[in-house]
Write a protein that holds these residues in place. Structure first.
Motif, PDB file in Angstrom:
ATOM      1  N   GLY A 151       0.823  -1.214   0.000  1.00 21.45           N
ATOM      2  CA  GLY A 151       0.000   0.000   0.000  1.00 21.45           C
ATOM      3  C   GLY A 151       0.854   1.259   0.000  1.00 21.45           C
ATOM      4  O   GLY A 151       2.099   1.210   0.011  1.00 21.45           O
ATOM      5  N   ALA A 152       0.162   2.410  -0.010  1.00 24.55           N
ATOM      6  CA  ALA A 152       0.873   3.688   0.050  1.00 24.55           C
ATOM      7  C   ALA A 152       1.451   3.888   1.449  1.00 24.55           C
ATOM      8  O   ALA A 152       2.546   4.455   1.604  1.00 24.55           O
ATOM      9  CB  ALA A 152      -0.071   4.837  -0.307  1.00 24.55           C
ATOM     10  N   GLY A 153       0.746   3.398   2.458  1.00 21.22           N
ATOM     11  CA  GLY A 153       1.244   3.521   3.838  1.00 21.22           C
ATOM     12  C   GLY A 153       2.588   2.818   3.981  1.00 21.22           C
ATOM     13  O   GLY A 153       3.551   3.376   4.537  1.00 21.22           O
ATOM     14  N   PHE A 160      -3.078  14.110   6.115  1.00 25.42           N
ATOM     15  CA  PHE A 160      -3.401  12.741   6.533  1.00 25.42           C
ATOM     16  C   PHE A 160      -2.619  12.476   7.815  1.00 25.42           C
ATOM     17  O   PHE A 160      -1.388  12.550   7.825  1.00 25.42           O
ATOM     18  CB  PHE A 160      -2.968  11.808   5.401  1.00 25.42           C
ATOM     19  N   TYR A 193       0.881  10.669   8.694  1.00 20.17           N
ATOM     20  CA  TYR A 193       2.219  11.181   8.357  1.00 20.17           C
ATOM     21  C   TYR A 193       3.046  11.416   9.616  1.00 20.17           C
ATOM     22  O   TYR A 193       4.255  11.171   9.637  1.00 20.17           O
ATOM     23  CB  TYR A 193       2.133  12.506   7.587  1.00 20.17           C
ATOM     24  N   ASN A 249       0.054  15.818  -0.842  1.00 19.24           N
ATOM     25  CA  ASN A 249      -0.986  14.821  -1.109  1.00 19.24           C
ATOM     26  C   ASN A 249      -2.084  15.486  -1.925  1.00 19.24           C
ATOM     27  O   ASN A 249      -2.810  16.319  -1.420  1.00 19.24           O
ATOM     28  CB  ASN A 249      -1.506  14.293   0.252  1.00 19.24           C
ATOM     29  N   ASN A 306      -6.537  14.349   1.002  1.00 16.67           N
ATOM     30  CA  ASN A 306      -7.332  13.910   2.148  1.00 16.67           C
ATOM     31  C   ASN A 306      -6.858  14.797   3.289  1.00 16.67           C
ATOM     32  O   ASN A 306      -5.668  14.732   3.622  1.00 16.67           O
ATOM     33  CB  ASN A 306      -7.042  12.427   2.449  1.00 16.67           C
ATOM     34  N   ASP A 352       2.229  11.886  -2.256  1.00 18.35           N
ATOM     35  CA  ASP A 352       1.385  10.758  -1.852  1.00 18.35           C
ATOM     36  C   ASP A 352       0.096  10.841  -2.667  1.00 18.35           C
ATOM     37  O   ASP A 352      -0.710  11.746  -2.460  1.00 18.35           O
ATOM     38  CB  ASP A 352       1.113  10.903  -0.337  1.00 18.35           C
ATOM     39  N   PRO A 361      -2.623   8.360  -3.624  1.00 20.21           N
ATOM     40  CA  PRO A 361      -3.560   7.236  -3.811  1.00 20.21           C
ATOM     41  C   PRO A 361      -4.885   7.629  -4.461  1.00 20.21           C
ATOM     42  O   PRO A 361      -5.611   6.770  -4.943  1.00 20.21           O
ATOM     43  CB  PRO A 361      -3.773   6.700  -2.392  1.00 20.21           C
ATOM     44  N   TYR A 362      -5.185   8.952  -4.488  1.00 18.75           N
ATOM     45  CA  TYR A 362      -6.470   9.389  -5.074  1.00 18.75           C
ATOM     46  C   TYR A 362      -6.304   9.945  -6.491  1.00 18.75           C
ATOM     47  O   TYR A 362      -7.231  10.561  -7.022  1.00 18.75           O
ATOM     48  CB  TYR A 362      -7.115  10.468  -4.186  1.00 18.75           C
ATOM     49  N   SER A 422      -1.111   3.806  -4.416  1.00 16.80           N
ATOM     50  CA  SER A 422      -1.611   2.448  -4.179  1.00 16.80           C
ATOM     51  C   SER A 422      -2.874   2.242  -4.992  1.00 16.80           C
ATOM     52  O   SER A 422      -3.386   3.166  -5.638  1.00 16.80           O
ATOM     53  CB  SER A 422      -1.932   2.259  -2.697  1.00 16.80           C
ATOM     54  N   SER A 424      -5.531   1.140  -3.372  1.00 21.66           N
ATOM     55  CA  SER A 424      -6.560   1.074  -2.326  1.00 21.66           C
ATOM     56  C   SER A 424      -7.830   1.797  -2.735  1.00 21.66           C
ATOM     57  O   SER A 424      -8.930   1.379  -2.394  1.00 21.66           O
ATOM     58  CB  SER A 424      -6.035   1.709  -1.037  1.00 21.66           C
ATOM     59  N   LYS A 425      -7.676   2.903  -3.438  1.00 17.17           N
ATOM     60  CA  LYS A 425      -8.839   3.725  -3.774  1.00 17.17           C
ATOM     61  C   LYS A 425      -9.214   3.562  -5.248  1.00 17.17           C
ATOM     62  O   LYS A 425     -10.381   3.420  -5.570  1.00 17.17           O
ATOM     63  CB  LYS A 425      -8.556   5.207  -3.468  1.00 17.17           C
ATOM     64  N   ARG A 450      -3.697  -4.401   0.255  1.00 20.13           N
ATOM     65  CA  ARG A 450      -2.390  -3.818   0.547  1.00 20.13           C
ATOM     66  C   ARG A 450      -1.434  -3.875  -0.653  1.00 20.13           C
ATOM     67  O   ARG A 450      -0.378  -4.515  -0.570  1.00 20.13           O
ATOM     68  CB  ARG A 450      -1.751  -4.487   1.781  1.00 20.13           C
TER      69      ARG A 450
HETATM   70  C1  LIG Z   1      -3.690  10.573   1.941  1.00 18.48           C
HETATM   71  C2  LIG Z   1      -3.533   9.119   2.184  1.00 18.48           C
HETATM   72  N1  LIG Z   1      -2.320   8.578   2.070  1.00 18.48           N
HETATM   73  C3  LIG Z   1      -2.112   7.263   2.282  1.00 18.48           C
HETATM   74  C4  LIG Z   1      -3.151   6.429   2.628  1.00 18.48           C
HETATM   75  C5  LIG Z   1      -2.859   4.990   2.874  1.00 18.48           C
HETATM   76  O1  LIG Z   1      -3.323   4.226   1.826  1.00 18.48           O
HETATM   77  P1  LIG Z   1      -2.974   2.702   1.634  1.00 18.48           P
HETATM   78  O2  LIG Z   1      -4.227   1.930   1.884  1.00 18.48           O
HETATM   79  O3  LIG Z   1      -2.532   2.589   0.224  1.00 18.48           O
HETATM   80  O4  LIG Z   1      -1.879   2.360   2.580  1.00 18.48           O
HETATM   81  C6  LIG Z   1      -4.446   6.946   2.761  1.00 18.48           C
HETATM   82  C7  LIG Z   1      -5.564   6.095   3.181  1.00 18.48           C
HETATM   83  O5  LIG Z   1      -6.655   6.515   3.461  1.00 18.48           O
HETATM   84  C8  LIG Z   1      -4.637   8.339   2.533  1.00 18.48           C
HETATM   85  O6  LIG Z   1      -5.854   8.907   2.649  1.00 18.48           O
END
Ligand SMILES: Cc1ncc(COP(=O)(O)O)c(C=O)c1O
Length: 396
Positions: free
Chosen positions: A105-107, A131, A134, A175, A179, A213, A215-216, A241, A243-244, A252
Motif C-alpha cells: 500500500g501507500a502507507g 493525513f 504522516y 498529497n 485527504n 502521496d 492514492p487518489y 496504491s 486502495s482507492k 495492501r
Molecule cells: C492521503 C492518504 N495517504 C495514504 C493512505 C494509505 O493508503 P494505503 O491503503 O494505500 O496504505 C491513505 C488512506 O486513506 C490516505 O488517505
C-alpha cells in the motif's frame, strides 16, 4: 507498563477517526444502522472493477508454478514494467522497471521512503490539513514533522513553505487530490514548488525530496487531470496504491516510483528495496502484484463518486455551510460553523451525524465529511443536516 511511553502517549492522543468510529458503533446499537449518518471513514463502498474479478478468477484457474513464493524485494519485473510503461506515457519521461518498487500500500511505501531518506532529527514538512498518519510515519524513522498551513482554498502557500525550510529539511510530503480537503494542487503551483525546492536545496547543499502521496490520483472529477510532480521537480518520489482507484484497501498493494533522472537514482532505489525488506514487508503481496500488472488503466466507477460529491456538496451549501468544492478524492472539508470544531462535531452527534473535526488533520476550525458511503445515507441524512443547521442559526 506493557507498551512504551511514546506509544502510550500516541494512544492517549487517540485518532479522531477511531474515536468517531466507536461513537458510531454506540449510536448504531441504540438507534439502528439506518438512523446513524456516518461520514467518518475513508473505506471505499464501491466494488473493484469487473476486470479485477476476471483477473482473480484467471489466476485461480491457471496457476503459475511458484506464484506464491518469495521474489525480488522490489517486486515482479513484469509488474514493475507494466507500471512504468503507463508512467512513461503519462509523464513523458523515460521510466524503466528499475524505477518502481512494489509496496504494501501507500502507507507501506511512505514508510519505506522515509526510512530510506531520513537521518535522526531530519525535518519533514507536511502541509496542513494533512493525513494524520504522516506524523507517526515520520516519527517511525527518527524524523521531525514541521507543519505548514495551506493558503486560500487549501492550495499550498509557497511563501510559508519557503519560510519553513531549514538546513535540516530533508523532504516535503504533499498529497493531491488531498485527504481531507479533496483539493487538487494546480500545475503552476507544483512548478513553482519545484523551483523553490531546487533553489533552496542548492543553497543548502542538500537535496530536498518532494514525496507526493497520490492514492487518489485517479479519483478526479470535472474532466481534470492531476498535474505531474515528476514534470515539476527532478527530486520527486511518487507513492501510491490501488486502495482507492481499484477499491482494494484490504489487499495492501501499491508502489513507489522515483524520477528516472534524479541524482543518485540507482542508490536511492537500492535503499528503497533494502528498506522494503528490512521493515519486514519483504515484498508486496504476490497475488496482487500479478493481478494489478494488467489493471494499470482500470479504475472504479468515478461517476458514482461524483454524483455523491454533488449531492453532499449541494446539500451542505444549501444549509449554509462554507465549503470548497473539491475536484478529487471523496472528502469535503467545510468550515466549522462553531469556532471550536470539536464542539461542532459533538453538536452534530446529537443528530446522529458523524464527522471528524479538523483538529484531527492538523487544522482546527474545519471538519471532514467523507462520501465513500452509500448514496442513500446522504439522502437520509438531509433532515438531520437541516435540523443541525437550524439549531446553529445557519438557516431560518
Ligand atoms: C492521503 C492518504 N495517504 C495514504 C493512505 C494509505 O493508503 P494505503 O491503503 O494505500 O496504505 C491513505 C488512506 O486513506 C490516505 O488517505
Amino acid at each position: 507498563m506493557a507498551i512504551s511511553k511514546k506509544i502510550a502517549g500516541f494512544l492517549a492522543s487517540a485518532s479522531w477517526i477511531r474515536k468517531m468510529f466507536e461513537e458510531g458503533e454506540r449510536l448504531r446499537a441504540i438507534y439502528g444502522a439506518d438512523k446513524v449518518y456516518d461520514f467518518t471513514l475513508g473505506n471505499p463502498d464501491v466494488e473493484p472493477p469487473a476486470a479485477f474479478k476476471e483477473a482473480l478468477k484467471n489466476a485461480a484457474l491457471h496457476p503459475v508454478p511458484g506464484m506464491h513464493r518469495y521474489m525480488s524485494n522490489a517486486g515482479y519485473p513484469e509488474t514493475r514494467a507494466a507500471v512504468t510503461s503507463v508512467l512513461a506515457e503519462e509523464h513523458g519521461l523515460p521510466f524503466q522497471a528499475k524505477h518502481v518498487v512494489m509496496t504494501v500500500g501507500a502507507g507501506g511505501g511512505l514508510n519505506v521512503v522515509l526510512k530510506t531518506l531520513l537521518d535522526e532529527g531530519d525535518e519533514v514538512i507536511v502541509l496542513a490539513p494533512y493525513f494524520v498518519e504522516y506524523k507517526f510515519y515520520v516519527d517511525n524513522h527518527g524524523g521531525r514533522v514541521v507543519e505548514v498551513r495551506t493558503g486560500p482554498d487549501f492550495q499550498p502557500d509557497l511563501e510559508a513553505l519557503a519560510a519553513a525550510i531549514t538546513p535540516r529539511t530533508r523532504a516535503v510530503i504533499i498529497n493531491s487530490p488531498n485527504n481531507p480537503t479533496g483539493v487538487v494542487y494546480g500545475e503552476n503551483c507544483l512548478n513553482e514548488m519545484g523551483r523553490l525546492l531546487e533553489a533552496r536545496g542548492l543553497a543548502l547543499g542538500r537535496t530536498i525530496y518532494l514525496i507526493s502521496d497520490e492514492p487518489y490520483a485517479k479519483i478526479v472529477y470535472d474532466g481534470i487531470q492531476v498535474p505531474s510532480v515528476f514534470r515539476a521537480y527532478r527530486s520527486s518520489i511518487v507513492v501510491t496504491s490501488h486502495s482507492k482507484d481499484l477499491a482494494l484497501p484490504g489487499e495492501r498493494i501499491g508502489y513507489i516510483a522515483v524520477h528516472p533522472q534524479m541524482e543518485d537514482v540507482d542508490l536511492l532505489v537500492e535503499g528503497l528495496v533494502f528498506c522494503n525488506r528490512t521493515l519486514g514487508f519483504v515484498n508486496a503481496p504476490a497475488l496482487m502484484q500479478r493481478l494489478v500488472a494488467g489493471l494499470q488503466r482500470e479504475k472504479v466507477d468515478i461517476d458514482a463518486y461524483r454524483e455523491k460529491r454533488d449531492l453532499l456538496y449541494n446539500t451542505l451549501v444549501e444549509f449554509g455551510f462554507d465549503v470548497v468544492r473539491p475536484q478529487g478524492a471523496f472528502y469535503l472539508f467545510p468550515r466549522s460553523p462553531l469556532p471550536d470544531d470539536v464542539e461542532f462535531v459533538r453538536t452534530a452527534q446529537k443528530y446522529n451525524v458523524l464527522v471528524v473535526p479538523g483538529s484531527g488533520f492538523g487544522l482546527p476550525g474545519y471538519f471532514r465529511v467523507s462520501y465513500c458511503i452509500n448514496k442513500q445515507v446522504i439522502i437520509n441524512a438531509r433532515p438531520a443536516l437541516e435540523a443541525l443547521a437550524r439549531e446553529l442559526g445557519m438557516i431560518k
